[in-house]
Design an enzyme around this catalytic site. Sequence first.
Site, PDB file in Angstrom:
ATOM      1  N   SER A 146       0.832  -1.206   0.000  1.00 44.00           N
ATOM      2  CA  SER A 146       0.000   0.000   0.000  1.00 44.00           C
ATOM      3  C   SER A 146       0.864   1.251   0.000  1.00 44.00           C
ATOM      4  O   SER A 146       1.971   1.250   0.539  1.00 44.00           O
ATOM      5  CB  SER A 146      -0.879  -0.002   1.262  1.00 44.00           C
ATOM      6  OG  SER A 146      -1.482   1.262   1.458  1.00 44.00           O
ATOM      7  N   TYR A 172      -1.220   0.261  10.439  1.00 37.72           N
ATOM      8  CA  TYR A 172      -1.550  -0.450   9.193  1.00 37.72           C
ATOM      9  C   TYR A 172      -0.390  -0.315   8.206  1.00 37.72           C
ATOM     10  O   TYR A 172       0.134  -1.307   7.692  1.00 37.72           O
ATOM     11  CB  TYR A 172      -2.830   0.096   8.570  1.00 37.72           C
ATOM     12  CG  TYR A 172      -3.020  -0.326   7.132  1.00 37.72           C
ATOM     13  CD1 TYR A 172      -2.892   0.594   6.098  1.00 37.72           C
ATOM     14  CD2 TYR A 172      -3.292  -1.651   6.809  1.00 37.72           C
ATOM     15  CE1 TYR A 172      -3.017   0.199   4.783  1.00 37.72           C
ATOM     16  CE2 TYR A 172      -3.433  -2.043   5.497  1.00 37.72           C
ATOM     17  CZ  TYR A 172      -3.290  -1.110   4.486  1.00 37.72           C
ATOM     18  OH  TYR A 172      -3.414  -1.488   3.171  1.00 37.72           O
ATOM     19  N   LYS A 176       2.462  -3.174   6.573  1.00 36.02           N
ATOM     20  CA  LYS A 176       2.742  -3.383   5.150  1.00 36.02           C
ATOM     21  C   LYS A 176       4.242  -3.235   4.879  1.00 36.02           C
ATOM     22  O   LYS A 176       4.838  -4.040   4.148  1.00 36.02           O
ATOM     23  CB  LYS A 176       1.947  -2.388   4.293  1.00 36.02           C
ATOM     24  CG  LYS A 176       0.461  -2.662   4.243  1.00 36.02           C
ATOM     25  CD  LYS A 176       0.164  -4.017   3.606  1.00 36.02           C
ATOM     26  CE  LYS A 176      -1.310  -4.294   3.452  1.00 36.02           C
ATOM     27  NZ  LYS A 176      -1.582  -5.605   2.826  1.00 36.02           N
TER      28      LYS A 176
HETATM   29  C1  WQD Z   1      -9.190  10.084   0.879  1.00 40.55           C
HETATM   30  C2  WQD Z   1      -9.453  11.547   1.146  1.00 40.55           C
HETATM   31  C3  WQD Z   1      -9.926  12.030   3.443  1.00 40.55           C
HETATM   32  C4  WQD Z   1     -13.672   9.839   3.721  1.00 40.55           C
HETATM   33  C5  WQD Z   1      -6.763   4.938   2.804  1.00 40.55           C
HETATM   34  C6  WQD Z   1      -5.656   4.079   3.324  1.00 40.55           C
HETATM   35  C7  WQD Z   1      -4.892   3.472   2.177  1.00 40.55           C
HETATM   36  C8  WQD Z   1      -5.817   2.756   1.228  1.00 40.55           C
HETATM   37  C9  WQD Z   1      -6.930   3.681   0.774  1.00 40.55           C
HETATM   38  C10 WQD Z   1      -5.610   0.441   1.876  1.00 40.55           C
HETATM   39  C11 WQD Z   1      -8.807  12.052   2.427  1.00 40.55           C
HETATM   40  C12 WQD Z   1     -11.140  12.333   2.580  1.00 40.55           C
HETATM   41  C13 WQD Z   1     -12.491  10.391   3.254  1.00 40.55           C
HETATM   42  C14 WQD Z   1     -14.759  10.699   4.035  1.00 40.55           C
HETATM   43  C15 WQD Z   1     -13.439  12.589   3.395  1.00 40.55           C
HETATM   44  N1  WQD Z   1      -6.333   1.575   1.830  1.00 40.55           N
HETATM   45  N2  WQD Z   1     -12.376  11.728   3.101  1.00 40.55           N
HETATM   46  N3  WQD Z   1     -14.600  12.043   3.862  1.00 40.55           N
HETATM   47  O1  WQD Z   1      -6.977   7.878   3.654  1.00 40.55           O
HETATM   48  O2  WQD Z   1      -6.114   8.371   1.293  1.00 40.55           O
HETATM   49  O3  WQD Z   1      -6.194   6.023   2.107  1.00 40.55           O
HETATM   50  O4  WQD Z   1      -7.583   4.175   1.952  1.00 40.55           O
HETATM   51  O5  WQD Z   1      -4.577   0.187   1.395  1.00 40.55           O
HETATM   52  O6  WQD Z   1      -3.962   2.590   2.717  1.00 40.55           O
HETATM   53  O7  WQD Z   1      -4.773   4.901   4.041  1.00 40.55           O
HETATM   54  O8  WQD Z   1      -8.311   7.194   1.591  1.00 40.55           O
HETATM   55  O9  WQD Z   1     -10.632   7.443   0.936  1.00 40.55           O
HETATM   56  O10 WQD Z   1     -10.075   7.352   3.408  1.00 40.55           O
HETATM   57  O11 WQD Z   1      -9.490   9.381   2.076  1.00 40.55           O
HETATM   58  O12 WQD Z   1     -13.315  13.817   3.247  1.00 40.55           O
HETATM   59  O13 WQD Z   1     -15.874  10.257   4.463  1.00 40.55           O
HETATM   60  O14 WQD Z   1     -10.864  11.728   1.329  1.00 40.55           O
HETATM   61  O15 WQD Z   1      -9.766  13.012   4.449  1.00 40.55           O
HETATM   62  O16 WQD Z   1      -8.393  13.384   2.233  1.00 40.55           O
HETATM   63  P1  WQD Z   1      -6.862   7.474   2.225  1.00 40.55           P
HETATM   64  P2  WQD Z   1      -9.713   7.789   2.035  1.00 40.55           P
END
Ligand code: WQD
Length: 361
Positions: A146, A172, A176
């Site tokens: 990841s 997490y 990885k």
């Molecule tokens: C993306 C952006 C949030 C939800 C994570 C893991 C990564 C991978 C993908 C496994 C950020 C914003 C999110 C919401 C929001 N998973 N957001 N409202 O954090 O980049 O990555 O998931 O491998 O390892 O770290 O993805 O989709 O959670 O967030 O505003 O309800 O969307 O703050 O800026 P992230 P995400």
Amino acid sequence: MTGGPEAASLAAAGPNRLARMAERVLVTGGAGFIGSHTCVELLAAGWDVTVIDDLSNSSPEALRRVEELAGRSLRFVEGDVLDEAALERAFGDGGCAAVIHFAAKKAVGESCVDPLGYYRTNVAGTISLLRAMRRHDVRRLVFSSSATVYGDPGPGACPLAESAPLRPSNPYGQTKLCVERMLRDLAASEEDWRILSLRYFNPAGAHPSGRIGEDPRGLPENLLPGAMQAAVGRLPELRVFGTDYPTRDGTAIRDYLHVVDVATGHLRALDRLPAVNGCSEYNLGTGRGVTVFEVLEAVKRASGREIPAVLEGRRQGDATEVWADPSLAGRDLDWTAERGLDDICADAWRWQKANPEGYGS
Ligand code: WQD
């Protein structure tokens, strides 16, 4: 199986579908979001597939639909990779050419609350799998890593190449990176291991058929499923975490990658394994960063719905911007993302609309 969007995915298999000798690949976590999409492409490309999955975060219905889409059956063993007996059943009486290892816990927030659970499943689980591979003399592995291994790269660091500093900022991501390092040490200590670790940026979307997709348990942590559930009315609103980032519209930037592109990346990695000596890592991303607001606009275009959004403060641990330099995968794996944000949202919406309660519906 002819016509319809699903044919596109199968046709993409091209001549491989018929040319490949029937080799078997073991897919751990194959009933999950990325695992199920990868199994469709594997079957379409002519691989025989065995899935081992404990169904703790996935549904057997996903596997039934994988077989429907591929027009072929797969072998399924319900079990945990920590369970040696289940692994023996999965490896069966031999004939497994390679393993793709998806099975892991993957929620950043949960990992901060339960780090031991994450090290047990993600690290100890991988050790258990590697021992079983050694017992069965299977030394070809594609590992699901990841982009969280990079942590918060800081301003101006993107696009991220594989040589970027590895600074995971949560348990997490630490698990990885720990597994990546363990794989490198194993490959350095024993002959014949051929291992590729794929660092996904932000997988999203669904199969174009609308039959399989992302089905998070409980409240979705990630942006795309959260926005889709708000659009379909399953959530009252989407919380936008942070509008004061130093970006073009104040919201954070990520590299959203279509899950079918992630799946084909695994097939390219499998094809590459025979030429790999030891262990290498590759970024899977589009090379383009988009903001949260830009994602919401794309969801609106795809769904024709307004997304009820509440603007809140930043989420702890979030980085301002994370997007990939995927050129190494392009050079070595002959892989580049073929789908963009609008494809992600159109396919995710088709899945969400047809399955408002996920596989439970
Ligand atoms: C993306 C952006 C949030 C939800 C994570 C893991 C990564 C991978 C993908 C496994 C950020 C914003 C999110 C919401 C929001 N998973 N957001 N409202 O954090 O980049 O990555 O998931 O491998 O390892 O770290 O993805 O989709 O959670 O967030 O505003 O309800 O969307 O703050 O800026 P992230 P995400």
